[in-house]
Design a protein around this motif. Sequence first.
Motif, mmCIF file in Angstrom:
data_model
loop_
_atom_site.group_PDB
_atom_site.id
_atom_site.type_symbol
_atom_site.label_atom_id
_atom_site.label_comp_id
_atom_site.label_asym_id
_atom_site.label_seq_id
_atom_site.Cartn_x
_atom_site.Cartn_y
_atom_site.Cartn_z
ATOM 1 N N VAL A 97 0.854 -1.187 0.000
ATOM 2 C CA VAL A 97 0.000 0.000 0.000
ATOM 3 C C VAL A 97 0.886 1.231 0.000
ATOM 4 C CG1 VAL A 97 -1.818 1.276 1.186
ATOM 5 C CG2 VAL A 97 -1.803 -1.221 1.272
ATOM 6 N N GLN A 98 0.698 2.093 -1.002
ATOM 7 C CA GLN A 98 1.486 3.320 -1.076
ATOM 8 C C GLN A 98 1.169 4.223 0.113
ATOM 9 O OE1 GLN A 98 2.144 3.767 -5.890
ATOM 10 N NE2 GLN A 98 0.695 5.122 -4.881
ATOM 11 N N LYS A 99 2.193 4.845 0.633
ATOM 12 C CA LYS A 99 2.032 5.659 1.836
ATOM 13 C C LYS A 99 1.338 6.983 1.562
ATOM 14 C CE LYS A 99 6.065 3.703 4.205
ATOM 15 N NZ LYS A 99 6.406 2.729 3.154
ATOM 16 N N ASN A 100 1.556 7.559 0.380
ATOM 17 C CA ASN A 100 1.039 8.907 0.137
ATOM 18 C C ASN A 100 -0.446 8.945 -0.190
ATOM 19 O OD1 ASN A 100 1.534 7.602 -2.322
ATOM 20 N ND2 ASN A 100 1.745 9.539 -3.425
ATOM 21 N N ASP A 101 -0.978 7.862 -0.803
ATOM 22 C CA ASP A 101 -2.374 7.903 -1.232
ATOM 23 C C ASP A 101 -3.157 6.619 -0.949
ATOM 24 O OD1 ASP A 101 -1.254 6.177 -3.055
ATOM 25 O OD2 ASP A 101 -1.428 7.540 -4.759
ATOM 26 N N ASN A 102 -2.524 5.657 -0.290
ATOM 27 C CA ASN A 102 -3.169 4.379 0.084
ATOM 28 C C ASN A 102 -3.554 3.503 -1.114
ATOM 29 O OD1 ASN A 102 -3.054 4.359 2.899
ATOM 30 N ND2 ASN A 102 -4.869 5.634 3.088
ATOM 31 N N LYS A 103 -3.018 3.795 -2.299
ATOM 32 C CA LYS A 103 -3.334 2.938 -3.442
ATOM 33 C C LYS A 103 -2.619 1.594 -3.301
ATOM 34 C CE LYS A 103 -4.405 6.446 -6.941
ATOM 35 N NZ LYS A 103 -4.083 6.948 -8.300
ATOM 36 N N LYS A 114 7.605 -10.738 -14.202
ATOM 37 C CA LYS A 114 7.024 -10.298 -12.938
ATOM 38 C C LYS A 114 6.255 -9.031 -13.254
ATOM 39 C CE LYS A 114 8.363 -9.754 -8.075
ATOM 40 N NZ LYS A 114 8.060 -11.108 -7.599
ATOM 41 N N ALA A 115 5.128 -8.844 -12.625
ATOM 42 C CA ALA A 115 4.287 -7.697 -12.952
ATOM 43 C C ALA A 115 3.751 -7.048 -11.695
ATOM 44 C CB ALA A 115 3.131 -8.129 -13.859
ATOM 45 N N VAL A 116 3.536 -5.736 -11.783
ATOM 46 C CA VAL A 116 2.964 -4.957 -10.689
ATOM 47 C C VAL A 116 1.778 -4.183 -11.221
ATOM 48 C CG1 VAL A 116 3.389 -3.234 -8.897
ATOM 49 C CG2 VAL A 116 5.271 -4.687 -9.698
ATOM 50 N N MET A 117 0.648 -4.305 -10.559
ATOM 51 C CA MET A 117 -0.549 -3.560 -10.937
ATOM 52 C C MET A 117 -0.910 -2.596 -9.813
ATOM 53 S SD MET A 117 -4.409 -4.968 -11.679
ATOM 54 C CE MET A 117 -3.873 -5.943 -13.093
ATOM 55 N N ARG A 118 -1.258 -1.366 -10.200
ATOM 56 C CA ARG A 118 -1.713 -0.410 -9.196
ATOM 57 C C ARG A 118 -3.202 -0.172 -9.369
ATOM 58 N NH1 ARG A 118 1.589 5.012 -8.649
ATOM 59 N NH2 ARG A 118 0.309 5.756 -10.403
ATOM 60 N N LEU A 119 -3.924 -0.229 -8.240
ATOM 61 C CA LEU A 119 -5.366 -0.004 -8.250
ATOM 62 C C LEU A 119 -5.694 1.355 -7.655
ATOM 63 C CD1 LEU A 119 -6.640 -3.476 -6.943
ATOM 64 C CD2 LEU A 119 -6.278 -2.762 -9.315
ATOM 65 N N ASN A 120 -6.797 1.924 -8.117
ATOM 66 C CA ASN A 120 -7.343 3.104 -7.473
ATOM 67 C C ASN A 120 -8.066 2.686 -6.195
ATOM 68 O OD1 ASN A 120 -6.595 5.108 -9.476
ATOM 69 N ND2 ASN A 120 -8.113 4.128 -10.821
ATOM 70 N N LEU A 121 -8.480 3.656 -5.414
ATOM 71 C CA LEU A 121 -9.112 3.338 -4.134
ATOM 72 C C LEU A 121 -10.476 2.677 -4.296
ATOM 73 C CD1 LEU A 121 -8.164 6.405 -1.918
ATOM 74 C CD2 LEU A 121 -7.093 4.148 -2.029
ATOM 75 N N ASP A 122 -11.081 2.788 -5.489
ATOM 76 C CA ASP A 122 -12.357 2.105 -5.707
ATOM 77 C C ASP A 122 -12.156 0.699 -6.291
ATOM 78 O OD1 ASP A 122 -11.569 2.628 -8.295
ATOM 79 O OD2 ASP A 122 -13.338 3.806 -8.835
ATOM 80 N N GLY A 123 -10.896 0.296 -6.469
ATOM 81 C CA GLY A 123 -10.613 -1.035 -6.992
ATOM 82 C C GLY A 123 -10.377 -1.086 -8.476
ATOM 83 N N SER A 124 -10.640 0.000 -9.183
ATOM 84 C CA SER A 124 -10.382 0.025 -10.620
ATOM 85 C C SER A 124 -8.879 0.107 -10.866
ATOM 86 C CB SER A 124 -11.091 1.205 -11.273
ATOM 87 O OG SER A 124 -10.610 2.434 -10.751
ATOM 88 N N ASP A 126 -5.467 1.566 -12.059
ATOM 89 C CA ASP A 126 -4.921 2.912 -12.231
ATOM 90 C C ASP A 126 -4.154 2.952 -13.557
ATOM 91 O OD1 ASP A 126 -3.651 5.324 -12.185
ATOM 92 O OD2 ASP A 126 -2.763 5.078 -10.196
ATOM 93 N N LEU A 127 -4.766 3.475 -14.593
ATOM 94 C CA LEU A 127 -4.212 3.434 -15.941
ATOM 95 C C LEU A 127 -3.002 4.349 -16.114
ATOM 96 C CD1 LEU A 127 -7.509 3.343 -18.030
ATOM 97 C CD2 LEU A 127 -6.113 1.431 -17.205
ATOM 98 N N SER A 128 -2.702 5.181 -15.124
ATOM 99 C CA SER A 128 -1.527 6.055 -15.217
ATOM 100 C C SER A 128 -0.255 5.335 -14.793
ATOM 101 C CB SER A 128 -1.725 7.293 -14.332
ATOM 102 O OG SER A 128 -1.716 6.934 -12.953
ATOM 103 N N TYR A 129 -0.390 4.112 -14.336
ATOM 104 C CA TYR A 129 0.760 3.350 -13.835
ATOM 105 C C TYR A 129 1.228 2.349 -14.886
ATOM 106 C CZ TYR A 129 3.612 0.731 -10.466
ATOM 107 O OH TYR A 129 4.644 0.124 -9.799
ATOM 108 N N GLY A 130 2.538 2.334 -15.159
ATOM 109 C CA GLY A 130 3.067 1.389 -16.137
ATOM 110 C C GLY A 130 2.386 1.569 -17.484
ATOM 111 N N LYS A 131 1.947 0.455 -18.079
ATOM 112 C CA LYS A 131 1.173 0.475 -19.309
ATOM 113 C C LYS A 131 -0.225 -0.041 -18.996
ATOM 114 C CE LYS A 131 0.993 -1.223 -24.069
ATOM 115 N NZ LYS A 131 1.643 -2.085 -25.097
#
Length: 423
Positions: A97-103, A114-124, A126-131
């Motif tokens: 969990v990111q410290k600045n925004d809880n994502k 290996k892959a990392v996915m970032r989610l928004n707080l609603d679970g969608s 986050d398309l601004s992360y990676g590709k």
Amino acid sequence: MNLKKARPGDLDPDFGDNGQVIFTSPDVLQFTPWAINVDSEQRIYVAGHALRTGVGNQYFCMRLTSTGQPDKDFGQAGYVFGTFGDNISHQVGEVLVQKNDNKPLLISTFGQTKAVMRLNLDGSRDLSYGKDGVAIIPTGASMRSDEVETAASGTGGTSHSTLLSDGKLLLIAEVWVGSSVHHSLVVRLNTDGTLDNQFGEQGITRVRHPDFDGTLLLGSLELENENENEMKYLLSGAVLKQGQHDRALFMRLLPSGKLDTSFADEGYKVVLSEFRTGFYPDKLILQTNHRLLGVGHTYDARDAGLLISREMDGSENIQFNGGRPLLESNGALRNKWTNALIQNDGKILVHGSTLNAQSGEDKNAVARFTDDGQLDTSFGISFPVRQAYRPAAWFTGNTVLFLGTIKVDETKYVHCIARGVIA
């Protein structure tokens, strides 16, 4: 939270259904949770993979409120399912969990990448992360699946990766060739999910101890070097050689990703076993006076919880068990430490699993040690929940969250997350 009616060793009655939450969804045949994390709002994330009707295996991430209720503001009824993309594993081995925004960040394991996915707080996603929301790290060789129970798998349950103080992400990946470890990767990602070209070779450092057949990294920790005013990366794991017991490894990297040769023996510290067993320090934490504590387990002849304390330069901490690795079985057939917490008085709380010699069941348990490595025999706690396939735990003040399995009828066991009282 009202803990007056609960005693240490009890499940917290103010959490979920009498202390536990069973993973349920109408179209899921089986949940396999692997990881736990808690954000600054005390919301609880659990992640792993799920077998879904008509879909097959996908990752899942569930968010609970602090009281163990599915968070309806996250995904569908608290659950998010999906895949990372073509030829990428559906298995989520870590949730951070990111410290600045809880994502939340979901980290996959196994396969060619290996892959990392970032989610928004609603679970969608986050398309601004990676590709399109996913950062992909090619390894160039097969990665080990933690689903195979061997000496070095299914051991930690806590994150191998570390969110750094500047918001970047330090990842560990184990690259395998055949049945033995070839080398490990340390990867640094920028805050947008791109590889950090200021680290290693295009964001990746390959690690292999020159004197051993394989190097398996398991734990990581960021630490500020006060004398040089820079952050360094401490890593723990094991080195492997055919025909020998695996030995514990501690090492340190510079911010550039290069080996810090001022640490121990040219950057590496190998800890031999005098007990004819393999050593696996899966997690690194800081003790008092900035000493390093490796937390994990042994394997082979003597399965026990393992604690190894070292000074910052890699030398023995003679104040802890005389400088020797500390093994604890407490009469059990098998002990494993999963996570640890240093209390304000310096004492060490460890969570793990213990296999009872009489019942044959793995129980979740918490033990306590003094700062110098003495077991507090007045404290030992076990909980009425069996160990999960993948042990994971998170200390939350006077309680501990952990994964487990419970029997729902005479023959069926299901996975759950439980919260136990420890004080």
